[in-house]
Design an enzyme around this catalytic site. Structure first.
Site, PDB file in Angstrom:
ATOM      1  N   LYS A   1     -25.780 -16.075 -22.758  1.00  0.00           N
ATOM      2  CA  LYS A   1     -24.412 -16.196 -22.067  1.00  0.00           C
ATOM      3  C   LYS A   1     -23.930 -17.694 -22.295  1.00  0.00           C
ATOM      4  O   LYS A   1     -24.558 -18.561 -21.646  1.00  0.00           O
ATOM      5  CB  LYS A   1     -24.604 -15.789 -20.660  1.00  0.00           C
ATOM      6  CG  LYS A   1     -23.300 -15.807 -19.594  1.00  0.00           C
ATOM      7  CD  LYS A   1     -23.558 -15.504 -18.352  1.00  0.00           C
ATOM      8  CE  LYS A   1     -22.272 -15.825 -17.425  1.00  0.00           C
ATOM      9  NZ  LYS A   1     -22.499 -15.426 -16.121  1.00  0.00           N
TER      10      LYS A   1
ATOM     11  N   ASP B   1     -17.442 -21.037 -14.970  1.00  0.00           N
ATOM     12  CA  ASP B   1     -16.682 -19.833 -14.367  1.00  0.00           C
ATOM     13  C   ASP B   1     -16.368 -20.013 -13.215  1.00  0.00           C
ATOM     14  O   ASP B   1     -17.068 -20.412 -12.027  1.00  0.00           O
ATOM     15  CB  ASP B   1     -18.191 -19.190 -14.229  1.00  0.00           C
ATOM     16  CG  ASP B   1     -17.890 -17.472 -13.507  1.00  0.00           C
ATOM     17  OD1 ASP B   1     -16.765 -17.267 -13.466  1.00  0.00           O
ATOM     18  OD2 ASP B   1     -18.880 -17.049 -13.267  1.00  0.00           O
TER      19      ASP B   1
ATOM     20  N   LYS C   1     -13.942 -17.517  -7.283  1.00  0.00           N
ATOM     21  CA  LYS C   1     -15.076 -17.921  -6.691  1.00  0.00           C
ATOM     22  C   LYS C   1     -14.712 -18.777  -5.438  1.00  0.00           C
ATOM     23  O   LYS C   1     -13.781 -19.436  -5.400  1.00  0.00           O
ATOM     24  CB  LYS C   1     -15.972 -18.729  -7.295  1.00  0.00           C
ATOM     25  CG  LYS C   1     -16.739 -17.936  -8.377  1.00  0.00           C
ATOM     26  CD  LYS C   1     -17.864 -18.811  -9.085  1.00  0.00           C
ATOM     27  CE  LYS C   1     -18.677 -17.919  -9.931  1.00  0.00           C
ATOM     28  NZ  LYS C   1     -19.325 -16.731  -9.417  1.00  0.00           N
TER      29      LYS C   1
ATOM     30  N   ASP D   1     -22.820 -22.383 -16.258  1.00  0.00           N
ATOM     31  CA  ASP D   1     -23.170 -20.722 -16.545  1.00  0.00           C
ATOM     32  C   ASP D   1     -23.228 -20.398 -18.249  1.00  0.00           C
ATOM     33  O   ASP D   1     -22.851 -19.529 -18.736  1.00  0.00           O
ATOM     34  CB  ASP D   1     -21.554 -20.240 -16.156  1.00  0.00           C
ATOM     35  CG  ASP D   1     -21.872 -18.721 -15.653  1.00  0.00           C
ATOM     36  OD1 ASP D   1     -23.031 -18.553 -15.557  1.00  0.00           O
ATOM     37  OD2 ASP D   1     -20.745 -18.011 -15.477  1.00  0.00           O
TER      38      ASP D   1
ATOM     39  N   ASP E   1     -15.004 -11.676 -11.929  1.00  0.00           N
ATOM     40  CA  ASP E   1     -16.032 -12.537 -11.608  1.00  0.00           C
ATOM     41  C   ASP E   1     -17.434 -12.078 -12.309  1.00  0.00           C
ATOM     42  O   ASP E   1     -18.355 -12.967 -12.567  1.00  0.00           O
ATOM     43  CB  ASP E   1     -16.484 -13.121 -10.199  1.00  0.00           C
ATOM     44  CG  ASP E   1     -17.244 -14.338  -9.989  1.00  0.00           C
ATOM     45  OD1 ASP E   1     -17.442 -15.059 -11.293  1.00  0.00           O
ATOM     46  OD2 ASP E   1     -17.659 -14.869  -9.071  1.00  0.00           O
TER      47      ASP E   1
ATOM     48  N   GLU F   1     -18.176 -11.476 -15.332  1.00  0.00           N
ATOM     49  CA  GLU F   1     -17.496 -11.526 -16.751  1.00  0.00           C
ATOM     50  C   GLU F   1     -18.712 -11.860 -17.702  1.00  0.00           C
ATOM     51  O   GLU F   1     -18.552 -11.359 -18.907  1.00  0.00           O
ATOM     52  CB  GLU F   1     -16.760 -13.082 -16.740  1.00  0.00           C
ATOM     53  CG  GLU F   1     -17.625 -14.357 -16.813  1.00  0.00           C
ATOM     54  CD  GLU F   1     -18.520 -14.750 -15.962  1.00  0.00           C
ATOM     55  OE1 GLU F   1     -18.358 -14.014 -14.716  1.00  0.00           O
ATOM     56  OE2 GLU F   1     -19.317 -15.650 -15.909  1.00  0.00           O
TER      57      GLU F   1
ATOM     58  N   ARG G   1     -21.607 -10.162 -18.313  1.00  0.00           N
ATOM     59  CA  ARG G   1     -22.062  -8.712 -18.652  1.00  0.00           C
ATOM     60  C   ARG G   1     -20.827  -8.389 -19.916  1.00  0.00           C
ATOM     61  O   ARG G   1     -21.280  -7.613 -20.744  1.00  0.00           O
ATOM     62  CB  ARG G   1     -22.118  -7.801 -17.696  1.00  0.00           C
ATOM     63  CG  ARG G   1     -20.986  -7.395 -16.939  1.00  0.00           C
ATOM     64  CD  ARG G   1     -21.401  -6.900 -15.647  1.00  0.00           C
ATOM     65  NE  ARG G   1     -21.843  -7.686 -14.716  1.00  0.00           N
ATOM     66  CZ  ARG G   1     -22.382  -7.420 -13.520  1.00  0.00           C
ATOM     67  NH1 ARG G   1     -22.439  -6.137 -12.939  1.00  0.00           N
ATOM     68  NH2 ARG G   1     -22.749  -8.461 -12.366  1.00  0.00           N
TER      69      ARG G   1
HETATM   70  N1  BES Z   1     -22.234 -16.919 -13.109  1.00  0.00           N
HETATM   71  C1  BES Z   1     -22.313 -16.001 -11.961  1.00  0.00           C
HETATM   72  C2  BES Z   1     -23.718 -15.732 -11.376  1.00  0.00           C
HETATM   73  C3  BES Z   1     -24.069 -16.837 -10.374  1.00  0.00           C
HETATM   74  C4  BES Z   1     -23.331 -16.852  -9.352  1.00  0.00           C
HETATM   75  C5  BES Z   1     -25.213 -17.451 -10.506  1.00  0.00           C
HETATM   76  C6  BES Z   1     -23.581 -17.612  -8.281  1.00  0.00           C
HETATM   77  C7  BES Z   1     -25.401 -18.541  -9.673  1.00  0.00           C
HETATM   78  C8  BES Z   1     -24.581 -18.557  -8.310  1.00  0.00           C
HETATM   79  C9  BES Z   1     -21.791 -14.710 -12.498  1.00  0.00           C
HETATM   80  O1  BES Z   1     -20.695 -14.709 -13.360  1.00  0.00           O
HETATM   81  C10 BES Z   1     -21.231 -13.980 -11.353  1.00  0.00           C
HETATM   82  O2  BES Z   1     -20.258 -14.623 -10.795  1.00  0.00           O
HETATM   83  N2  BES Z   1     -21.705 -12.815 -10.993  1.00  0.00           N
HETATM   84  C11 BES Z   1     -21.206 -12.372  -9.744  1.00  0.00           C
HETATM   85  C12 BES Z   1     -21.073 -10.889  -9.977  1.00  0.00           C
HETATM   86  C13 BES Z   1     -20.732  -9.962  -9.020  1.00  0.00           C
HETATM   87  C14 BES Z   1     -19.206 -10.106  -9.001  1.00  0.00           C
HETATM   88  C15 BES Z   1     -20.935  -8.471  -9.048  1.00  0.00           C
HETATM   89  C16 BES Z   1     -22.143 -12.541  -8.606  1.00  0.00           C
HETATM   90  O3  BES Z   1     -23.368 -12.628  -8.745  1.00  0.00           O
HETATM   91  O4  BES Z   1     -21.675 -12.866  -7.354  1.00  0.00           O
HETATM   92 ZN    ZN Z   2     -20.653 -16.253 -14.658  1.00  0.00          ZN
HETATM   93 MN    MN Z   3     -18.869 -15.061 -12.575  1.00  0.00          MN
END
Ligand code: BES
Ligand code: ZN
Ligand code: MN
Length: 499
Positions: free
Chosen positions: A266, A271, A278, A289, A348, A350, A352
């Protein structure tokens, strides 16, 4: 870092700090009697008087103007030999690195033989010391104006008692450094902020790195991505002012008959969450990220430096998830590279979307195994903290192999289930799929989403490194910042690779 190998009998200038290990209840390294008789005596006295036992991480520090090895000598307790494992060796090496840094030394000397014991053979001691000293000494200080605030380099002299070790030690250190260079490259890429490291800059760096090694590099730019209908990658990058890229690097084509391994990482250079923005707290961390892509590129570099006999294709989709330009909206429906449609419930989620296109594209290379690494879910960090990578996949055998590699590399993976029931959460209503499940089991539903894009009959493992890719407070092998997790594991895995 410079490592110097010397026999104990060689003539040497005094170092700033001399360190050796001692196993609880064991004998003091005999060589010390001739090497530094005064220190030998001081250890004997301390042991007799119960001032030092040798329990793990205990230290005994001595100064004497008649010392010949260094003005200060530190004895490090290693615990009982029966408990001494490779991880203990790494932690002891971390303690030595910490000592060297805190004492501001220029020249460190270590009595290598004194660390061999229990499960740790002399060669493990050498690789453990070389690896951790290098990783621990890393600092990302290029943006500091004041040179005095930058890290001080020091050299490490490993001394040993048997002449016949020398050639093997040299090889071992060179191989260890090939891997740590990969880890440090990954850390540099990750720590680089979002305003500097965007997709085009990543392309530049990877092109330059690969040009120096036996790695080929092909970049699919925006136009090609459009032609190929890689709409997952394109949709995420719609909110960015810089173009996306899918970087394809390849190593070891002549080993193709052994079965190709595809690595996917990834690469979200920043992000923001997109329109599903966020919260502000800790958002600056989201430059990490792209840790999955950095790990994959770091592993490719190490692989080429080691000249491992494996065929590996690495796919790193690079985008920025931002809110400028023409960002995607929640509710948008996009058709992915493999034809399936996805309703973007949350912009968010993104990672996947970009991984999905890269994973389906991997089919082109007919891989025997696909391994992806991603900082995919915050839930993963909640579940495991910084202690484990979450691992999920469709092949028990491949999962086992990755776990074994992780164990050996000191990067633990713990498996989560992929039961069908979790798929229900991402079933679409107006589309085939949704890009998020409900609030529960987020690490698993993310992996279930990726599973929909894996080429048929291909073994696949997904590693969620959201909890392990960033170090919040210094530890034995890392300072605050990017860890470069995944590089060591991937190299270990590829060393052991068989179809
Ligand atoms: N890059 C983030 C994952 C992440 C979030 C890593 C916080 C470390 C700390 C990913 O893109 C993301 O935002 N995932 C969301 C998914 C949700 C919207 C289903 C998450 O984990 O909050
Ligand atoms: Zn992310
Ligand atoms: Mn995200």
């Amino acid at each position: 870092m410079e490592f110097i190998l010397k026999h104990t009998a060689d003539k040497k200038k005094p170092a700033d700090l001399f360190v050796m290990g001692y196993f609880e209840g064991g004998a003091v390294c005999k060589e010390l009697q001739t090497l530094e008789p005064l220190f030998y005596q001081s250890i004997k006295t301390a042991l007799k008087n119960g001032k030092f036992k040798g329990s793990f991480s205990e230290t005994l520090s001595s100064y004497h103007e008649k010392f010949t090895q260094a003005s200060e000598i530190v004895l490090i307790g290693l615990g009982k030999t029966g408990n001494f494992k490779k991880l203990c060796m790494r932690k002891a090496a971390g303690q030595i690195a910490q000592l060297a840094k805190s004492k501001n030394v220029s020249a460190l000397r270590i009595l290598t033989d004194s660390f061999a014991g229990g499960e740790v053979k002399i060669q493990d001691a050498v690789s453990g010391l070389a690896e951790v000293l290098e990783l621990n000494a890393y600092a990302f200080d290029k943006y500091k104006k004041d040179n005095a605030k930058k890290k001080k380099e020091f050299s490490t002299e490993l001394i040993y008692t048997k002449k016949q070790y020398e050639a093997a030690f040299k090889k071992n250190i060179a191989a260890t450094q090939a891997v740590t260079r990969g880890v440090l490259l990954a850390r540099d890429l990750i720590n680089e902020p979002g305003n500097v490291l965007n997709a085009p800059r990543m392309v530049e760096i990877v092109r330059k790195m690969t040009a120096q090694k036996k790695i080929s590099c092909k970049v699919l730019g925006e136009a090609e991505l459009k032609k190929l209908k890689m709409n997952g990658i394109l949709a995420v990058n719609q909110g960015s002012m810089t173009p996306p890229a899918l970087i394809v690097t390849e190593y070891g084509q002549r080993y193709q008959s052994k079965g190709t391994v595809c690595l996917v990482g990834k690469g979200v250079t920043f992000d923001t969450g997109g329109i599903s923005l966020k919260p502000g707290k800790d958002m600056e961390k989201m430059k990490y990220d792209m840790s999955g892509s950095a790990a994959v590129i770091g592993a490719m570099s190490a692989l080429a430096d080691l000249g491992l006999p494996v065929h590996v294709v690495a796919l790193t989709p690079m985008v920025e998830n931002n809110v400028a330009n023409n960002p995607q909206r929640p509710g948008d429906i996009i058709q992915m590279y493999n034809g399936k449609t996805v309703e973007v419930i949350n912009t968010d989620a993104e990672g996947r979307l970009i991984l999905a296109d890269a994973l389906s594209y991997a089919e082109k290379f007919k891989p025997k195994a696909i391994i992806d690494l991603a900082t995919l879910t915050g839930m993963c960090a909640y579940t495991f903290g910084d202690q484990a990578i979450a691992i999920l996949g469709n092949s028990k055998r491949l999962i086992g192999r990755v776990q074994d590699a992780g164990e050996a590399a000191g990067e633990r993976c713990w498996e989560l289930p992929m039961w069908d029931g979790y798929r229900d959460q991402i079933k679409g209503y107006h589309s085939d799929l949704l890009n998020v499940g409900g609030p529960y089991g987020g690490t698993i539903t993310a992996a279930k989403f990726l599973e929909e894009f894996i080429p048929e009959k291909t073994d696949w493992v997904h590693m969620d490194i959201a909890g392990t890719a960033w170090c919040n407070s210094p530890r034995y092998d890392c300072v605050k910042g990017a860890t470069g997790v995944g590089v060591k594991l991937l190299v270990q895995f590829l060393k052991a690779w068989k179809k």
